[in-house]
Enzyme design. Structure first.
Site, PDB file in Angstrom:
ATOM      1  N   CYS A 331     115.705 -22.340  82.502  1.00 44.95           N
ATOM      2  CA  CYS A 331     116.408 -21.378  83.357  1.00 44.95           C
ATOM      3  C   CYS A 331     115.509 -20.660  84.379  1.00 44.95           C
ATOM      4  O   CYS A 331     115.956 -20.392  85.489  1.00 44.95           O
ATOM      5  CB  CYS A 331     117.225 -20.387  82.540  1.00 44.95           C
ATOM      6  SG  CYS A 331     116.268 -19.358  81.429  1.00 44.95           S
ATOM      7  N   ARG A 361     106.175 -27.018  74.279  1.00 49.80           N
ATOM      8  CA  ARG A 361     105.783 -25.768  73.604  1.00 49.80           C
ATOM      9  C   ARG A 361     104.646 -26.045  72.659  1.00 49.80           C
ATOM     10  O   ARG A 361     104.689 -27.022  71.920  1.00 49.80           O
ATOM     11  CB  ARG A 361     106.961 -25.200  72.806  1.00 49.80           C
ATOM     12  CG  ARG A 361     108.013 -24.673  73.706  1.00 49.80           C
ATOM     13  CD  ARG A 361     109.058 -23.916  72.939  1.00 49.80           C
ATOM     14  NE  ARG A 361     110.032 -23.429  73.894  1.00 49.80           N
ATOM     15  CZ  ARG A 361     111.048 -22.659  73.601  1.00 49.80           C
ATOM     16  NH1 ARG A 361     111.231 -22.272  72.356  1.00 49.80           N
ATOM     17  NH2 ARG A 361     111.884 -22.267  74.525  1.00 49.80           N
ATOM     18  N   GLU A 363     103.541 -25.442  69.490  1.00 51.50           N
ATOM     19  CA  GLU A 363     104.131 -24.902  68.262  1.00 51.50           C
ATOM     20  C   GLU A 363     103.102 -24.649  67.172  1.00 51.50           C
ATOM     21  O   GLU A 363     103.401 -24.050  66.166  1.00 51.50           O
ATOM     22  CB  GLU A 363     105.240 -25.824  67.731  1.00 51.50           C
ATOM     23  CG  GLU A 363     106.505 -25.834  68.587  1.00 51.50           C
ATOM     24  CD  GLU A 363     107.359 -24.574  68.432  1.00 51.50           C
ATOM     25  OE1 GLU A 363     107.010 -23.703  67.613  1.00 51.50           O
ATOM     26  OE2 GLU A 363     108.371 -24.465  69.146  1.00 51.50           O
ATOM     27  N   ARG A 372     110.996 -29.595  64.972  1.00 48.62           N
ATOM     28  CA  ARG A 372     110.114 -28.621  65.624  1.00 48.62           C
ATOM     29  C   ARG A 372     108.938 -29.372  66.215  1.00 48.62           C
ATOM     30  O   ARG A 372     107.996 -29.692  65.530  1.00 48.62           O
ATOM     31  CB  ARG A 372     109.637 -27.547  64.636  1.00 48.62           C
ATOM     32  CG  ARG A 372     108.833 -26.453  65.332  1.00 48.62           C
ATOM     33  CD  ARG A 372     108.513 -25.297  64.420  1.00 48.62           C
ATOM     34  NE  ARG A 372     109.716 -24.657  63.938  1.00 48.62           N
ATOM     35  CZ  ARG A 372     110.446 -23.815  64.646  1.00 48.62           C
ATOM     36  NH1 ARG A 372     110.095 -23.499  65.872  1.00 48.62           N
ATOM     37  NH2 ARG A 372     111.542 -23.296  64.131  1.00 48.62           N
ATOM     38  N   GLU A 380     119.914 -27.363  79.587  1.00 45.84           N
ATOM     39  CA  GLU A 380     120.057 -25.923  79.710  1.00 45.84           C
ATOM     40  C   GLU A 380     121.100 -25.579  80.768  1.00 45.84           C
ATOM     41  O   GLU A 380     120.840 -25.624  81.959  1.00 45.84           O
ATOM     42  CB  GLU A 380     118.724 -25.234  80.029  1.00 45.84           C
ATOM     43  CG  GLU A 380     118.936 -23.724  80.105  1.00 45.84           C
ATOM     44  CD  GLU A 380     117.744 -22.879  79.713  1.00 45.84           C
ATOM     45  OE1 GLU A 380     116.774 -23.415  79.175  1.00 45.84           O
ATOM     46  OE2 GLU A 380     117.820 -21.661  79.954  1.00 45.84           O
ATOM     47  N   ASP A 443     122.717 -17.368  68.143  1.00 43.31           N
ATOM     48  CA  ASP A 443     122.088 -18.599  67.660  1.00 43.31           C
ATOM     49  C   ASP A 443     123.113 -19.436  66.921  1.00 43.31           C
ATOM     50  O   ASP A 443     123.975 -18.891  66.213  1.00 43.31           O
ATOM     51  CB  ASP A 443     120.954 -18.260  66.674  1.00 43.31           C
ATOM     52  CG  ASP A 443     119.618 -18.060  67.379  1.00 43.31           C
ATOM     53  OD1 ASP A 443     119.573 -18.163  68.620  1.00 43.31           O
ATOM     54  OD2 ASP A 443     118.622 -17.813  66.669  1.00 43.31           O
ATOM     55  N   GLU A 461     118.038 -23.460  63.597  1.00 44.13           N
ATOM     56  CA  GLU A 461     118.650 -23.068  64.875  1.00 44.13           C
ATOM     57  C   GLU A 461     118.693 -24.313  65.738  1.00 44.13           C
ATOM     58  O   GLU A 461     117.653 -24.866  66.086  1.00 44.13           O
ATOM     59  CB  GLU A 461     117.817 -21.985  65.574  1.00 44.13           C
ATOM     60  CG  GLU A 461     118.380 -21.667  66.956  1.00 44.13           C
ATOM     61  CD  GLU A 461     117.407 -20.942  67.881  1.00 44.13           C
ATOM     62  OE1 GLU A 461     116.562 -20.180  67.392  1.00 44.13           O
ATOM     63  OE2 GLU A 461     117.527 -21.151  69.108  1.00 44.13           O
ATOM     64  N   ASN A 464     121.385 -22.194  71.254  1.00 48.61           N
ATOM     65  CA  ASN A 464     121.748 -20.792  71.395  1.00 48.61           C
ATOM     66  C   ASN A 464     122.522 -20.577  72.683  1.00 48.61           C
ATOM     67  O   ASN A 464     122.692 -21.498  73.480  1.00 48.61           O
ATOM     68  CB  ASN A 464     120.513 -19.894  71.315  1.00 48.61           C
ATOM     69  CG  ASN A 464     119.524 -20.188  72.413  1.00 48.61           C
ATOM     70  OD1 ASN A 464     119.859 -20.823  73.420  1.00 48.61           O
ATOM     71  ND2 ASN A 464     118.307 -19.736  72.250  1.00 48.61           N
ATOM     72  N   CYS A 489     122.369 -18.124  79.869  1.00 49.33           N
ATOM     73  CA  CYS A 489     122.036 -19.533  79.699  1.00 49.33           C
ATOM     74  C   CYS A 489     122.257 -19.933  78.257  1.00 49.33           C
ATOM     75  O   CYS A 489     122.461 -19.096  77.384  1.00 49.33           O
ATOM     76  CB  CYS A 489     120.580 -19.790  80.083  1.00 49.33           C
ATOM     77  SG  CYS A 489     119.407 -18.942  79.023  1.00 49.33           S
ATOM     78  N   ARG A 496     117.269 -31.123  68.015  1.00 50.20           N
ATOM     79  CA  ARG A 496     117.856 -30.283  66.958  1.00 50.20           C
ATOM     80  C   ARG A 496     119.271 -30.740  66.624  1.00 50.20           C
ATOM     81  O   ARG A 496     119.660 -30.753  65.464  1.00 50.20           O
ATOM     82  CB  ARG A 496     117.843 -28.817  67.398  1.00 50.20           C
ATOM     83  CG  ARG A 496     116.440 -28.252  67.668  1.00 50.20           C
ATOM     84  CD  ARG A 496     115.858 -27.606  66.447  1.00 50.20           C
ATOM     85  NE  ARG A 496     114.501 -27.132  66.678  1.00 50.20           N
ATOM     86  CZ  ARG A 496     114.153 -25.854  66.829  1.00 50.20           C
ATOM     87  NH1 ARG A 496     115.073 -24.905  66.806  1.00 50.20           N
ATOM     88  NH2 ARG A 496     112.894 -25.516  66.993  1.00 50.20           N
TER      89      ARG A 496
HETATM   90  P1  ATP Z   1     112.986 -21.468  66.951  1.00 53.82           P
HETATM   91  O1  ATP Z   1     113.022 -20.037  66.575  1.00 53.82           O
HETATM   92  O2  ATP Z   1     113.730 -22.383  66.038  1.00 53.82           O
HETATM   93  O3  ATP Z   1     111.626 -21.936  67.315  1.00 53.82           O
HETATM   94  P2  ATP Z   1     113.444 -20.644  69.600  1.00 53.82           P
HETATM   95  O4  ATP Z   1     114.007 -19.293  69.396  1.00 53.82           O
HETATM   96  O5  ATP Z   1     112.014 -20.785  69.931  1.00 53.82           O
HETATM   97  O6  ATP Z   1     113.799 -21.552  68.342  1.00 53.82           O
HETATM   98  P3  ATP Z   1     114.651 -20.879  72.129  1.00 53.82           P
HETATM   99  O7  ATP Z   1     113.435 -20.456  72.818  1.00 53.82           O
HETATM  100  O8  ATP Z   1     115.772 -19.969  72.067  1.00 53.82           O
HETATM  101  O9  ATP Z   1     114.313 -21.393  70.684  1.00 53.82           O
HETATM  102  O10 ATP Z   1     115.087 -22.297  72.774  1.00 53.82           O
HETATM  103  C1  ATP Z   1     116.432 -22.735  72.836  1.00 53.82           C
HETATM  104  C2  ATP Z   1     116.640 -24.027  72.111  1.00 53.82           C
HETATM  105  O11 ATP Z   1     115.611 -24.951  72.401  1.00 53.82           O
HETATM  106  C3  ATP Z   1     116.636 -23.907  70.608  1.00 53.82           C
HETATM  107  O12 ATP Z   1     117.866 -23.505  70.117  1.00 53.82           O
HETATM  108  C4  ATP Z   1     116.321 -25.325  70.190  1.00 53.82           C
HETATM  109  O13 ATP Z   1     117.485 -26.118  70.260  1.00 53.82           O
HETATM  110  C5  ATP Z   1     115.391 -25.796  71.268  1.00 53.82           C
HETATM  111  N1  ATP Z   1     113.985 -25.696  70.826  1.00 53.82           N
HETATM  112  C6  ATP Z   1     113.168 -24.642  70.936  1.00 53.82           C
HETATM  113  N2  ATP Z   1     111.947 -24.909  70.446  1.00 53.82           N
HETATM  114  C7  ATP Z   1     111.998 -26.190  70.004  1.00 53.82           C
HETATM  115  C8  ATP Z   1     111.051 -27.067  69.393  1.00 53.82           C
HETATM  116  N3  ATP Z   1     109.803 -26.688  69.155  1.00 53.82           N
HETATM  117  N4  ATP Z   1     111.443 -28.309  69.071  1.00 53.82           N
HETATM  118  C9  ATP Z   1     112.700 -28.723  69.325  1.00 53.82           C
HETATM  119  N5  ATP Z   1     113.639 -27.953  69.900  1.00 53.82           N
HETATM  120  C10 ATP Z   1     113.306 -26.702  70.249  1.00 53.82           C
HETATM  121 ZN    ZN Z   2     117.284 -19.870  79.408  1.00 51.57          ZN
HETATM  122 MG    MG Z   3     110.370 -21.308  68.825  1.00 49.14          MG
END
Ligand code: ATP
Ligand code: ZN
Ligand code: MG
Length: 530
Positions: A331, A361, A363, A372, A380, A443, A461, A464, A489, A496
């Site tokens: 976004c 990301r 992680e 993850r 998005e 979520d 999750e 969202n 957004c 996921r």
């Molecule tokens: P989580 O708490 O599970 O790490 P997040 O709060 O970091 O999720 P957001 O930043 O809100 O996730 O991102 C929106 C969406 O992107 C999430 O709902 C998920 O579907 C996806 N997403 C985020 N991080 C990851 C990841 N490391 N691997 C796969 N999908 C991801």
């Molecule tokens: Zn966004």
């Molecule tokens: Mg995360």
């Protein structure tokens, strides 16, 4: 050399110090000491003595006005050095001091051909409330002293440059101290989470970890770099099926159009959204070669040829410091696309989505399986419109998502109000007070049977949905013909969706819901590895 400018030949008056505030006046909340360098020795006569207090009073009146009170409490001059102190209650005094110096420069310029060349603040002290009080020491990375007495803090910044004064460092430092204190009180506490809706429970004959099962069948292979996966034809087909379902069943019926955005997020954009202060440890940073000239790279390539290793030290010399990040969320760049534009009423609500930028990301320890990962595929959708339009659109999105998860994927899932992502991603905590049911993040979570009982295990999750309010439309100066403009957004994480589905339904297509099988069509034949 000819004679210097007239001002340089003036005789400097003797040093003067004027204390304006009598001993009876109590110390005010805020105090700003400034030292200005004039372009020549201060003019003789009583110009400063008569004009400085007047200009100060006027500047204070204009910039502090009814928000508080202020006073020029001390000033002195020696040669070309003018020192002055302004104290105030209520509003902080730096805007008044900046205005005072500007007007003083103008007046001295006209009457004595002297300007204010530069200034700095040896000391800036403010008092502000700090509730709840911090639990431990708070550090700031700029020269300062911070003392806390009950719920009152006194912050002194020393040696502030002209730029730091103009750039409002004090206000930002105060906000940062308050934020850090608030964060300390949240530390260790659970994230905000309030159940919104839950699907009925379902039977789950399959209870295995879907990533393990996909690995066994060679559908996926753990990637050549950290946290990334190679999806073979079957897994790729399933991931794209999820994407098709989201587009056909949710986005297209609700009038969303696709956009294609660049993959690198600029620092400028992330400064506006707050990501850069919230999550600097979660990005993959982009660096550029300093040059494409092969001659500059010769040592590097020669070392590669001889050693068959990457000469890291040599490489570090040849690339620039990071100048962008690889897409983290989609976004921000969509907001950039709309920035500075005025949206026609008949284009509202704007409904677009990006599925081209792959999210990255860092992680770290949190990686697990396909759910993850450090590189994932996400659609998005972003929406911009009036508050009423966005609240209505959220209902429509919730209805379409419910249709997909209940009727096509047949998942066991639930929704919950959580700390909004835009607060998390800019380092915030908690929920938006009073607004959490209008603005905020919902979520979507799926039960993963392999993790244990549904009551005690951690759900996943898998996407969202947020309404952000005015935060980003303001930050990116996106306007409408009339009225308030909000944005929001939704993050549809395809890995996921896929793991949530496979964790509940297993890998055997015969056990998959009929509606999902229709979307899948014919699965590609597995490649046989011998
Ligand atoms: P989580 O708490 O599970 O790490 P997040 O709060 O970091 O999720 P957001 O930043 O809100 O996730 O991102 C929106 C969406 O992107 C999430 O709902 C998920 O579907 C996806 N997403 C985020 N991080 C990851 C990841 N490391 N691997 C796969 N999908 C991801
Ligand atoms: Zn966004
Ligand atoms: Mg995360």
């Amino acid at each position: 050399m000819g004679p210097g400018p007239a001002v340089a030949r003036r005789v400097a008056p003797a040093a003067r110090t004027v204390n304006i505030r009598g001993p009876s006046v109590a110390t005010m909340e805020h105090e700003l000491q400034v030292e200005a360098t004039l372009s020549g020795p201060a003019p003789p006569g009583d110009l400063l003595a008569t004009r400085l207090p007047v200009l100060a009073a006027e500047s204070i009146q204009r910039s502090i006005g009814p928000r508080g009170s202020g006073q020029l409490t001390r000033w002195s001059v020696e040669g070309d050095k003018l020192s002055l102190t302004v104290e105030s209650d209520g509003a902080r005094p730096h805007q008044a001091v900046l205005a005072l110096l500007r007007r003083l420069g103008e007046e001295l310029g006209k009457s004595a051909h002297i300007g204010v060349r530069s200034f700095r603040a040896p000391l800036y002290r403010v008092r502000f409330s700090l509730a709840p009080p911090p639990k431990k020491e708070i550090h700031l990375p700029i020269p300062h002293t911070l003392t806390v007495d009950g719920e009152t803090a006194t912050l002194e910044l020393t040696e502030l440059s002209e730029e730091a004064l103009r750039d409002n460092w004090m206000d930002r430092a105060v906000t940062l101290v308050q934020e850090k204190s608030k964060r300390q009180s949240y530390e260790g506490k659970e994230q905000y989470w309030a159940l919104l809706k839950a699907s009925p429970p379902r039977e789950h004959p399959f209870r295995l970890d879907p990533t393990e099962e996909m690995l066994k069948r060679l559908w996926v292979r753990s990637g050549p770099t950290k946290g990334k996966w190679f999806l073979g034809p079957t897994a790729a087909h399933l991931l794209r099926t999820m994407e098709r379902i989201a587009r056909r069943e949710v986005l297209e019926p609700l009038g969303f159009s696709e956009v294609v955005q660049p993959h690198h997020d600029s620092f400028d954009i992330l400064l506006k959204t707050g990501h850069l202060e919230g999550l600097p440890g979660e990005f993959y940073y982009v660096t550029e070669p300093r040059t494409r000239d092969p001659a500059a790279w010769e040592t590097f390539t020669d070392l590669v040829k001889i050693t068959r290793h990457v000469p890291e030290a040599e490489l570090a010399k040849l690339v620039s410091p990071p100048s962008a990040v690889s897409c983290y969320a989609q976004c921000p760049t969509i907001y950039w696309w709309l920035s500075g534009r005025t949206l026609a009423t008949d284009s509202l609500p704007v409904r677009v989505y990006d599925r081209s930028a792959v999210s990255n990301r860092y992680e770290s320890g949190g990686r697990h399986g396909l759910e993850r990962v450090d590189e994932f595929h996400r659609i998005e959708p972003v929406y911009v419109g009036t508050p009423e339009q966005l609240v209505a659109l959220r209902e429509q999105l919730l209805e379409r998502y419910t249709h997909v998860f209940d009727k096509i994927l047949e998942l066991e899932w639930r929704t919950a109000w959580v700390t909004p992502f835009y607060m998390q991603q800019s380092g915030g905590v908690g929920v938006e007070e009073g607004q959490e049911r209008i603005k905020g993040t919902i979520d979507f979570e799926a039960y993963l049977p392999y993790r244990g009982p549904r009551e005690t295990s951690e759900w996943l999750e898998f996407q969202n949905l947020s309404i952000v309010g005015e935060k980003y439309t303001k930050a990116f100066t996106i306007r409408t013909q009339k009225g308030e403009l909000w944005s929001g957004c939704s993050g549809i994480g395809l890995e996921r969706w896929l793991t949530a589905f496979l964790a509940q339904k297993g890998l055997d297509p015969d056990a998959w819901p009929a509606a999902f099988r229709r979307h899948v069509g014919t699965l590609p034949a597995d490649i046989r590895f011998l």
